[in-house]
Design an enzyme around this catalytic site. Structure first.
Site, short mmCIF file in Angstrom:
data_model
loop_
_atom_site.label_atom_id
_atom_site.label_comp_id
_atom_site.label_asym_id
_atom_site.label_seq_id
_atom_site.Cartn_x
_atom_site.Cartn_y
_atom_site.Cartn_z
N ASP A 1 -5.93 8.54 -0.61
CA ASP A 1 -6.50 8.26 0.70
C ASP A 1 -7.29 9.45 1.26
OD1 ASP A 1 -6.35 6.42 3.13
OD2 ASP A 1 -5.61 8.29 4.00
N HIS B 1 -8.66 -3.33 2.93
CA HIS B 1 -7.97 -3.55 4.21
C HIS B 1 -8.71 -2.91 5.39
CE1 HIS B 1 -6.72 0.36 2.76
NE2 HIS B 1 -6.50 0.68 4.01
N ASP B 2 -9.82 -2.23 5.12
CA ASP B 2 -10.57 -1.57 6.20
C ASP B 2 -11.88 -2.26 6.55
OD1 ASP B 2 -8.71 0.48 6.48
OD2 ASP B 2 -9.71 1.77 5.02
N ASP C 1 -0.43 4.31 -2.92
CA ASP C 1 -1.38 5.00 -2.06
C ASP C 1 -0.84 6.40 -1.78
OD1 ASP C 1 -3.55 5.12 -0.10
OD2 ASP C 1 -3.33 2.94 -0.01
N GLU D 1 -10.47 7.88 -2.54
CA GLU D 1 -11.28 7.30 -1.46
C GLU D 1 -12.23 8.40 -0.99
OE1 GLU D 1 -10.80 4.98 2.79
OE2 GLU D 1 -9.75 6.85 2.43
C1 NOJ Z 1 -8.25 5.26 4.90
C2 NOJ Z 1 -7.34 4.07 4.93
O1 NOJ Z 1 -7.85 3.09 4.07
C3 NOJ Z 1 -7.28 3.61 6.37
O2 NOJ Z 1 -6.65 2.37 6.51
C4 NOJ Z 1 -6.61 4.67 7.18
O3 NOJ Z 1 -6.64 4.34 8.56
C5 NOJ Z 1 -7.28 6.04 7.00
N1 NOJ Z 1 -7.64 6.31 5.66
C6 NOJ Z 1 -6.36 7.14 7.47
O4 NOJ Z 1 -5.32 7.30 6.56
#
Ligand code: NOJ
Length: 565
Positions: free
Chosen positions: A199, A325-326, A98, A256
Site C-alpha cells: 500500500d 476498492h478505491d 495487503d 501501489e
Molecule cells: C491506498 C488504499 O488502497 C486506500 O484504500 C487507502 O485509503 C490508502 N492507501 C491509505 O492506506
C-alpha cells in the site's frame, strides 16, 4: 523475458468487509471468504489478494493498522486466517495480503508510545516537528484534504499524516523502525503467505519538510503531491525492503505506485533488479477520476494503456486492472446501463487480454454498478466525508458536492457483494454494515451462473482462453486503428501465433476496417454478440459495445504471414 507463475495467473481482489459474512453480524469475514473459495476456483482465479485483515480501529476500513500480527475480531481470528491460507492452498490457489507500511493507526502501540513524550524511544518512529508561530510546520495539503500536520497538545509538536489524522506516517529515516517492519513482513512470510500488495509505497520518503508550497489564492493548504510522492532517495529504502524482506521467498509483489510515471516504471519493476514484480499505475485511475468533471475520451484510454504496454515490453510486467476498492465501478464510468452486459464484457476484454497479469475486483465479474446514496450520512468512506466537509466549507452547493460524490466516491465499489436475489443479496443474514445496491435482484452471481450469456460466464471463458493460449500471456502487444474514436483494437503475437482483440467502446455502431488481417469465423474465439459466419472479412460493423477475440494460425513473421494470406 522469463515465463513465471505469477505472469500466467489471474488475480482477484477481495474487500473483506463486503465480500461474505459468515456470522450474521453484517460484516464480511475470513470464514465468509472460505465459503466462497470454490466459487473463485470455478471462476478460474489463481491468486487472491485480500484487503487489510489486521486489527484496526477502522477509520479507513483497515488501512489504519493497530496490530500487524493480529486479525480484526470482526473478521475472525489468526486461526481463521491460517485456515483460509490452508484452504486456498488445498485448492491450488495462492493468497497475498495487503502490506500497509507507509503509516499505522494512531492507536498502534508504537504511536501511543511515540506521542507519550518527546524523549520516548519510539518518538522517531513517526515524523514530529515543531510549529512555526503557532501554526503548522508547512502548508502542505494531504491526500484526503486538509493539512498533513496534526497538533499534539501533550507534547506540543505536530505529527505528519498523509491520509487521515488517525493514520500517522511512519518515519522511514529511522533504521530501528524499518527493522521492526522487516521483522513483521518476515513473520507473515514464515506463515506461508504468497506475497503482498504494498500500500501507498511511493509515499514512504518525504522531501525536506521545511519547504513551503507556493501560496495559491484562497487555499490555506496547498497540494504538495510531489513533496511526498516518489521523492528522490526513495530507492534506498525500497532496495533495503526488498533485500531484507521481500526477496527471501518465491512470492509475488505488487506495489501501489501513485505518482510513478510510465518512464520511471521500469526502475520499479524491471526483471533484473526492479523492486516489485508489478506496480499499480495511476495514470489510468487519474483519468477515471476526471470523469466527475468531464466525459472520458476513449482515445486517452487507448493512449495510456498502449504506452504502458510498450514501455514495459521486454523490461518489466504490467498489472492489468480497471477496478479496485478505491475507484467507482467501471460499468458506471465507461459502460452503459442499457447495454450493461455488452459494456461490462467489452471493457473486460479490452484490458484483460493485454500483456500483463489481470486483476479482477470483487463484483466486477458480474457487472456491479455504482450505488445511489442520497445523503452524506449514508456514506462510510473517510475520504468522501472529508471531501464533503471541505467543499461545503468552501461554499460549493450541497447538490453539486453530492453529484460529484455519486460519480467518484470510493464507496461505489464497497457495497456488499451480490450473491443472489434473496435478502441482502445473500451477503449476510444480519443487517449489512453498508447499503446493498438495490439492483441486486437483477445483478447477482446466482442468476449469472445459470445464464450462459452472462457477464460472469464471459469472464470464465475469457480466463480459460487466456490460460490455454500463451499468446494472450506472453504475446507482444501492438495497437491497431490508433486514431479510431471508439474502437480499441490490438494484436498479440507470440511464437507464430497472432491474436486480435477488438472492442467498440461506444453505444453506437462502429465500422471496423483493417485490411492487413483477414478475419475468419473459424478463428473466432469469443465475443458478446452472435456473429455472421462470413468466410473472410477485413471489415464489418460492430454493434454497441461489441467485442470480438480471434486467434489466427499465422507464421512467425508478420510479413511471411501476410504473403500467405
Ligand atoms: C491506498 C488504499 O488502497 C486506500 O484504500 C487507502 O485509503 C490508502 N492507501 C491509505 O492506506
Amino acid at each position: 523475458m522469463k515465463q513465471l507463475w505469477w505472469k500466467e495467473a489471474v488475480f482477484y481482489e477481495i474487500y473483506v468487509r463486503s465480500f461474505m459474512d459468515s456470522t450474521g453480524d453484517g460484516i464480511g469475514d475470513l470464514k465468509g471468504i472460505i465459503s466462497k473459495l470454490d466459487y473463485l476456483k470455478d471462476l478460474g482465479i489463481d491468486v487472491i489478494w485480500i484487503s487489510p485483515m489486521y486489527r484496526s480501529p477502522n477509520c479507513d476500513n483497515g488501512y489504519d493498522i493497530s496490530d500487524y500480527r493480529d486479525i480484526l475480531p470482526e473478521f475472525g481470528t489468526l486461526d481463521d486466517f491460517y485456515d483460509l491460507l490452508k484452504q486456498v492452498h488445498v485448492r491450488d490457489m495462492k493468497l497475498i495480503i495487503d502490506l500497509v507500511i507507509n503509516h499505522t493507526s494512531d492507536l498502534h502501540p508504537w504511536f501511543i508510545e511515540s506521542r507519550s513524550c518527546r524523549n520516548n524511544s519510539k518518538r522517531n518512529f513517526y515524523i514530529w516537528k515543531q510549529g512555526i508561530k503557532n501554526k503548522e510546520p508547512n502548508n502542505w495539503k494531504g491526500i484526503f484534504g486538509g493539512s498533513v500536520w496534526e497538533y499534539d497538545r501533550n507534547t506540543k509538536e505536530y505529527y505528519f499524516h498523509l491520509f487521515s489524522k488517525n493514520q500517522p506516517d511512519l518515519n522511514w529515516e529511522n533504521g530501528k523502525m524499518r527493522e521492526e517492519i522487516y521483522d513483521m513482513i518476515n513473520w507473515w512470510l514464515e506463515r506461508g503467505v504468497d506475497g503482498f500488495r504494498i500500500d501507498a509505497i511511493s509515499h514512504i520518503k518525504k522531501d525536506v519538510l521545511d519547504k513551503k508550497m507556493p501560496y495559491v489564492k484562497g487555499e490555506r493548504y496547498v497540494d504538495a503531491f510531489e513533496r511526498y510522492t516518489n521523492v528522490q532517495g526513495i530507492f534506498y529504502y525500497l532496495k533495503e525492503l526488498k533485500e531484507k524482506a521481500l526477496n527471501k521467498y518465491d512470492i509475488v509483489t505488487v506495489g501501489e505506485a501513485n505518482g510513478v510515471t510510465v518512464e520511471q516504471a521500469p526502475l520499479w519493476v524491471n526483471e533484473k533488479d526492479g523492486i516489485f514484480n508489478m506496480i499499480f499505475q495511476f495514470e489510468l485511475l487519474d483519468l477515471f477520476e476526471s470523469q466527475s468533471y468531464h466525459k472520458i475520451s476513449i482515445l486517452d484510454i487507448k493512449r495510456i494503456l498502449s504506452k504502458w504496454q510498450k514501455v514495459l515490453e521486454n523490461k518489466g510486467w504490467n498489472a492489468l486492472f480497471i477496478e479496485n476498492h478505491d475507484v467507482p465501478r467501471i460499468v458506471s464510468i465507461l459502460g452503459d446501463n442499457e447495454y450493461l452486459r455488452e459494456s461490462a464484457t467489452c471493457i473486460a476484454a479490452m484490458y484483460f487480454m493485454m500483456k500483463g497479469t489481470p486483476f479482477i475486483y470483487q463484483g466486477q465479474e458480474i457487472g456491479m454498478t455504482n450505488i445511489k446514496l442520497e445523503d452524506i450520512e449514508e456514506y462510510n468512506d473517510i475520504k468522501s466525508k472529508e471531501f464533503y466537509c471541505t467543499k461545503i466549507k468552501e461554499g460549493v452547493p450541497k447538490e453539486k458536492v453530492m453529484k460529484i460524490l455519486g460519480l467518484s466516491s470510493r464507496d461505489n465499489a464497497r457495497s456488499p457483494m451480490q450473491w443472489n436475489d434473496k435478502k441482502n443479496a445473500g451477503f449476510t443474514t444480519g443487517i449489512p454494515w453498508f447499503s446493498v445496491n438495490e439492483n441486486y435482484k437483477k445483478i447477482n452471481v446466482e442468476n449469472q451462473l445459470k445464464d450462459s450469456k452472462s457477464i460472469l460466464n464471459f469472464y470464465k471463458k475469457m480466463i480459460s482462453i487466456r490460460r490455454e493460449n500463451k499468446v494472450f500471456i506472453y504475446g507482444n502487444y501492438k495497437m491497431i486503428l490508433k486514431d479510431h474514436m471508439s474502437i480499441f483494437a490490438y494484436t498479440r503475437t507470440f511464437k507464430g501465433e497472432k491474436a486480435i482483440v477488438i472492442c467498440n467502446l461506444s453505444v453506437v455502431n462502429a465500422l471496423y476496417r483493417y485490411d492487413t488481417i483477414k478475419l475468419n469465423y473459424s478463428n473466432f474465439l469469443l465475443g458478446n454478440y452472435p456473429i455472421d459466419k462470413e468466410k473472410y472479412a477485413t471489415e464489418f460493423v460492430l454493434k454497441p459495445y461489441e467485442t470480438r477475440i480471434y486467434k489466427l494460425n499465422c507464421l512467425e513473421e508478420d510479413s511471411v504471414w501476410k504473403k500467405n494470406m
